[in-house]
Each structure stands twice: as C-alpha cells, then as structure tokens.
Motif scaffolding. Structure first.
Motif, short mmCIF file in Angstrom:
data_model
loop_
_atom_site.label_atom_id
_atom_site.label_comp_id
_atom_site.label_asym_id
_atom_site.label_seq_id
_atom_site.Cartn_x
_atom_site.Cartn_y
_atom_site.Cartn_z
N VAL A 25 10.19 -13.23 64.32
CA VAL A 25 10.17 -11.82 63.92
C VAL A 25 11.45 -11.46 63.18
N ARG A 26 12.55 -12.07 63.57
CA ARG A 26 13.81 -11.81 62.87
C ARG A 26 13.74 -12.28 61.42
N SER A 27 13.24 -13.49 61.21
CA SER A 27 13.18 -14.02 59.84
C SER A 27 12.27 -13.18 58.97
N ARG A 28 11.20 -12.66 59.55
CA ARG A 28 10.28 -11.83 58.76
C ARG A 28 10.88 -10.48 58.42
N ILE A 29 11.52 -9.85 59.38
CA ILE A 29 12.08 -8.51 59.10
C ILE A 29 13.18 -8.58 58.05
N ALA A 33 12.71 -6.00 55.10
CA ALA A 33 13.69 -4.91 55.00
C ALA A 33 14.86 -5.28 54.09
N ASP A 34 14.63 -6.20 53.18
CA ASP A 34 15.67 -6.57 52.23
C ASP A 34 15.76 -5.54 51.11
N ASP A 35 16.95 -5.38 50.55
CA ASP A 35 17.13 -4.42 49.45
C ASP A 35 16.21 -4.71 48.27
N SER A 36 15.81 -5.97 48.09
CA SER A 36 14.95 -6.32 46.96
C SER A 36 13.58 -5.65 47.05
N PRO A 335 34.82 -3.05 56.21
CA PRO A 335 35.19 -1.99 55.28
C PRO A 335 34.01 -1.08 55.02
N PRO A 336 34.24 0.07 54.35
CA PRO A 336 33.13 0.96 54.01
C PRO A 336 32.06 0.24 53.20
N ARG A 337 30.81 0.63 53.40
CA ARG A 337 29.70 0.02 52.65
C ARG A 337 28.74 1.13 52.23
N MET A 338 28.52 1.24 50.94
CA MET A 338 27.64 2.27 50.40
C MET A 338 26.19 1.76 50.41
N ASP A 339 25.27 2.70 50.57
CA ASP A 339 23.86 2.33 50.63
C ASP A 339 23.00 3.47 50.11
N SER A 340 21.91 3.13 49.44
CA SER A 340 20.99 4.16 48.95
C SER A 340 19.53 3.77 49.13
N ILE A 341 19.26 2.62 49.77
CA ILE A 341 17.89 2.13 49.91
C ILE A 341 17.41 2.34 51.34
N PHE A 342 16.27 3.00 51.47
CA PHE A 342 15.65 3.19 52.79
C PHE A 342 14.87 1.91 53.12
N ASN A 343 15.50 0.99 53.82
CA ASN A 343 14.86 -0.30 54.05
C ASN A 343 13.81 -0.28 55.15
N GLU A 501 18.17 -0.47 59.44
CA GLU A 501 18.37 -1.83 58.93
C GLU A 501 17.99 -2.88 59.96
N ALA A 502 17.80 -4.09 59.47
CA ALA A 502 17.37 -5.21 60.32
C ALA A 502 18.39 -5.55 61.40
N GLU A 503 19.67 -5.26 61.16
CA GLU A 503 20.70 -5.64 62.13
C GLU A 503 20.58 -4.88 63.45
N TYR A 504 19.82 -3.78 63.48
CA TYR A 504 19.73 -2.97 64.70
C TYR A 504 18.43 -3.21 65.49
N ILE A 505 17.58 -4.12 65.02
CA ILE A 505 16.31 -4.37 65.71
C ILE A 505 16.55 -5.19 66.99
N ASP A 506 15.78 -4.88 68.01
CA ASP A 506 15.79 -5.64 69.27
C ASP A 506 14.70 -6.71 69.14
N TYR A 507 15.09 -7.92 68.73
CA TYR A 507 14.11 -8.95 68.40
C TYR A 507 13.40 -9.52 69.63
N ASP A 508 14.09 -9.61 70.73
CA ASP A 508 13.44 -10.09 71.96
C ASP A 508 12.32 -9.12 72.35
#
Length: 546
Positions: A25-29, A33-36, A335-343, A501-508
């Motif tokens: 599930v991690r690899s799929r998300i 949810a990639d910026d592309s 460091p700060p990171r700018m974002d504009s895509i609703f992934n 973003e994908a980094e906050y998903i609870d994959y288990d």
C-alpha cells in the motif's frame, strides 16, 4: 493517443504481490499521490494519468474489463466549470459583489440546481429556513423570482454550512423560481474554494433548467429583503432584484473516466449478481499559489484540526505561540518547503490504493459465487458526479448489484489525527439504512477477526451536522435502493489541504482496512441470499438526507 504522450504514465507500476501488505500500500500511494499526478482533478491530465495507471493495474491482475466497449473505462460527459466573474446581483440600489456577498454553487447529485439566475426587476421572496419541508410557498408567488432562505439547521439546532441537501430540497419545491439564495456563506469553512475552477456534469446528462443556486452572506440577505431574516415570515417580499449569474463552461483538458473491472463469479445462478466495491480516483488539483508546507501544518494543527472542514478563525496570542513553536520544531528537521499541489494521499489515494490491493488479492484467489465489480469513480470532489453517472448508466444491470462497499479516507485515523481516532477505530456509515442484513454481515466478519475493529457508528446518526452519509459515492447507489456501507477513518488537519501527503499515512492500519473490506466483500459474494432491502427506499430524484 493522449496516454502515449503523458510523461510518467508508463512504467509507474510498483512491484506488488497478491497479499495485502503495508509495503504494497505504501508503494502504491507514493505513485498515486506523487506531484506528477497534478492533484488528480477530474477532467484534467492528472486524473487521466491516474485512470491510466488503474487500468494498467487491472489488466496486469487479469481482471475482466467492465467499462465501455470492452475497456476498463467509462467516459463521463463532463466540462470544466467556473463561476462567471462578471456575474451581477443588484438589490434595489445596492450592487452585491461576487465572491464577497454571493457565490454560485454548482449542480451536484444532491443539489440538482440550474446553472443560471436571470431576473429583471422582480421582488425577492423569503422562503423561510432552507431545507424546511413544512414550508411550501405558492408557485405563483415564487415564479421567476429569487427565493431567499435562512441557513439550514444541523442536528444540534444551530445554523450549518452544509447546504447541498437543503439546496436540492428547495430546488425541487420551487422549480419555477429563477433562483434560490441560502444565507450560509458566512458559515463556510473555505469560501475561497468557490472561486476555483472545478468539474461539472454536462447538460446532456443533467439539465441546467430550474432555479440556480447561490450562497449569500447575512448582510446580502438583509439587503435583498430590506430587513433581517429573523423578523420575516415565509412569503414576505423584499426589494426588486436584477441578476445575471452563471458559470463559464469549457472543454475538459482530458477525458474524465470511471475505471471499471470485474472478477466474474462461478455460481450458475449467482454469477449474474454483483458486489460492487469502490473508491474515488480524483482529488482537487492545484492551488492558485504555493504555501509553506510546515507552517500551514502547524497552523492547522492548532486552528483547523479537521483541515478545510474546520472554519478558519484568527488565533489568539497563546495560539500563535503554540503555532510558532510547532513550526520552529519542524524547522529543526528540515528547511522550508513550498507546495501548491493537492496530492490527496488520504483523500482518496488511500481508498483507491486499498481497492487495488483488494482486487489483486481477489484475482489470485479462487473465484467466489457472485461476481465482484471494482469501480474507481471520478468526479467525487465535484459533487459525486462520476458515481452519479455510473449508477445512471451502469455497465452491468443495476438491479443485479446486490450491495456497494465504499472506501473514502481510510489511511489515517490515529488519535492525533482525529478526536475519535485510535488504532482500532473504523467509521461505518449507512450499513443498516437500507438493509439490516448488510450490517449483520459487516458485524459478523468483524467479529471473526483476531483483532476486531471498533466500529464507530456515531457519524451515521440521522441529521449529523457533517452530513457524511450524503458526501461520498455510496450515496448514488443508495438512492437507487442498493444497500451500502461506507468505511472511513475520518477527517484530519490535512483534509483538502496541500499537506495531505503520503508521509502521513498509517500504512499498517490501511493494509488492515483493506484486508477487512476484502473479507466483507467475499462474504457478500459467497452468501446464498443477497442482502434483503428491509428499510424504506429513497426517491432516487430526491436530495440525500443524513
């Protein structure tokens, strides 16, 4: 041709296995949810890329195409739709401003309003409280006029920002009115979202006739009626109104498509029946400008714990200190990171991923008695438009769909995400609204688990202020009398924010949700009898009611 020209579509498949695992599930998300994918908004190249990925995966698994003309795709007739910024509304001698005093709202599967309000000098009419079915004005009184309505009430008896059910109700009551105006704009948690271009269903599917809909501020309502709404009786007349309000439609940038696949059953009689299981493939696209990711998360952690579900407010001095402390702690990490895509990793990357994993596991197992229909709907974020189209134009006989299981936002749900959360919390909505037997199946499957879920039915309460029963794709199946159950793990600070973003998903936990839903679907596919509809069926043309 379009698919062949899209960068990043080919070769984006992760190496997954038939088993449902946290690593899969991690690899799929991280693909979904990639910026592309550019926020996957329906009718755009990003959502087209998403549906290409889903179709390729269905083919790789060996699932049978169940879309149009032997493909995995069902094209949904959609347009890109934005409010016409030249729209005008004049009350007496006062000119009201679009996006300041009023905003038009788009037709959806529940709020089946028109797309224009054109009035030349007729008085506004007060219609009472939006959604109040006990008040029905004479048709002659409202003909060609703007019906002004106070904000609808939630289950707590307080005015609510939720307007779609009330808007649809008023449009059905007054088909001859020019428009309906609901005084709930002040209550909206994210009023700027109405300015964003979105997707709309083509007029070839849903007619634009009938009253158009707008949300107005309390001040605008006072100007239209000449006094506060609280002192008026239904039927009271206000000031003469001049209006020319509407939308600007343009062609979609890429075809909007539902993805439909099937695992055919083996029983000579039951294989012609289907258990549908679904999620939505779309999200809300790209923001008008970038924001700093960690600063926004720190702010929302304190001020908007359910993201754009929570109405914005100005922080107190103490709240600002907490926000800045949280931000500074994150600055020590990166460091700060700018974002504009609703992934949209959770909304609904999590449900789409779970559905892929469920499909892959079914494809590796002996076939069940009934057939299983896997549907990734588009256009959910635009008003459940993909599921509205699918249930109106099913690719299998609609009366043969015995149940629908929906997953939306099933990737979070920790205690820090939502007050009702926890490692075993799983929200279920609608599972006994049409068929108590469907609810019994869910409970039986859950009871057989080594570690059962703690099924949370609180959001299924009639009249619940969040109106969750009416806000995801299962609702369009239910309106046709198909028993449904909607699984979710709830809203959180990243809901409809670029920080989902994908980094906050609870994959288990997500893999466990997918495994549970697989087992529910398998139980429905293999039981002798379809879930009996033993509760009242709704009118399929009536607005959904929580």
């Amino acid at each position: 041709m379009l698919a062949a020209c899209l960068p990043g579509v080919r070769g984006a498949r992760p190496g997954t296995t038939p088993a449902i695992t946290p690593s899969d599930v991690r690899s799929r998300i991280y693909v979904i949810a990639d910026d592309s994918m550019l926020g996957r908004q329906s009718g755009t190249v990003g959502n087209f890329k998403m549906t290409e990925y889903l179709g390729r995966e269905a083919a790789r698994m060996g699932l049978e195409p169940a879309g149009d003309r032997g493909t995995y795709f069902q094209v949904v007739p959609m347009v890109m739709r934005r409010p016409d910024s030249s729209s005008r509304l004049i009350a007496g001698t006062d000119t009201l401003g679009i996006f300041k005093d009023f905003v038009p709202f788009r037709p959806t599967s529940t709020a089946r309003v028109g797309t224009r309000i054109d009035i030349a000098g007729l008085q506004a009419v007060f219609g009472g409280r939006a959604g109040d079915t006990t008040v029905v004005l004479d048709k002659a009184l409202v003909a060609g006029k703007l019906v002004v309505l106070d904000a609808p009430l939630g289950s707590n008896g307080q005015p609510t920002a939720t307007y779609t059910t009330a808007g649809g109700t008023e449009a059905m009551k007054y088909p001859g009115a020019a428009g309906i105006a609901i005084a709930s704009l002040d209550l909206q948690s994210s009023p700027q979202s109405f300015q964003r271009q979105g997707s709309g269903i083509s007029e070839s599917v849903v007619s634009s006739r009938g009253p158009g809909g707008i949300l107005i501020t309390t001040l605008a309502a006072r100007k239209l009626m000449g006094r506060d709404l609280g002192g008026l009786n239904p039927g009271a007349t206000g000031l003469p109104v001049e209006s020319r309000i509407g939308f600007v439609d343009s062609a979609v940038k890429a075809p909007a498509r539902n993805v439909v696949a099937m695992r055919r059953g083996t029983d000579p009689f039951l294989s012609s029946e289907y258990v549908a299981v679904g999620a939505h493939s779309d999200h809300i696209g790209v923001a008008s400008g970038p924001v700093e990711h960690d600063s926004l998360r720190a702010f929302n952690r304190v001020m908007r714990p359910e993201g754009n579900q929570t109405r914005a407010a100005t922080p107190t001095a103490a709240q600002w200190r907490t926000i800045l402390s949280l931000r500074d702690s994150l600055r020590k990490i990166r460091p700060p990171r700018m974002d504009s895509i609703f992934n949209g990793a959770d909304d609904d990357g999590s449900g789409s991923t779970a559905l892929l994993e469920i499909a892959e596991q079914f494809a590796s197992q002996p076939r069940g008695r009934r057939s299983i229909l896997f549907v990734w709907h588009t256009g959910e974020e635009s008003g459940l438009l993909g599921s509205m189209y699918f249930t109106g134009h099913t690719t299998v006989p609609r009366d043969k769909i015995v149940a629908q299981v929906n997953m939306d936002m099933v990737g979070r749900g920790r205690k820090e995400d939502t007050p009702t959360g926890g490692p075993l919390n799983l929200q279920a909505i609608g599972m006994r609204r049409l068929s108590t037997e469907l609810g019994d199946v869910v409970d039986s499957v859950n009871g057989a688990r080594t570690v059962p879920w703690e099924i949370d039915l609180s959001f299924d309460a009639p009249g619940h202020a969040q109106n969750r029963y009416c806000r995801s794709d299962h609702q369009n199946y239910a309106r046709h009398g198909i028993p449904i159950v909607y699984f979710s793990r709830g809203y959180h600070q990243d809901y409809h924010v670029v920080t989902d973003e994908a980094e906050y998903i609870d994959y288990d936990a997500l893999s466990r949700v997918a495994g549970f839903v697989h087992d529910v679907v398998a139980a429905l596919a293999n039981r002798t009898d379809r879930p009996r509809v033993n509760r009242p069926r709704p009118n399929p043309l009536s607005p959904c009611r929580q």
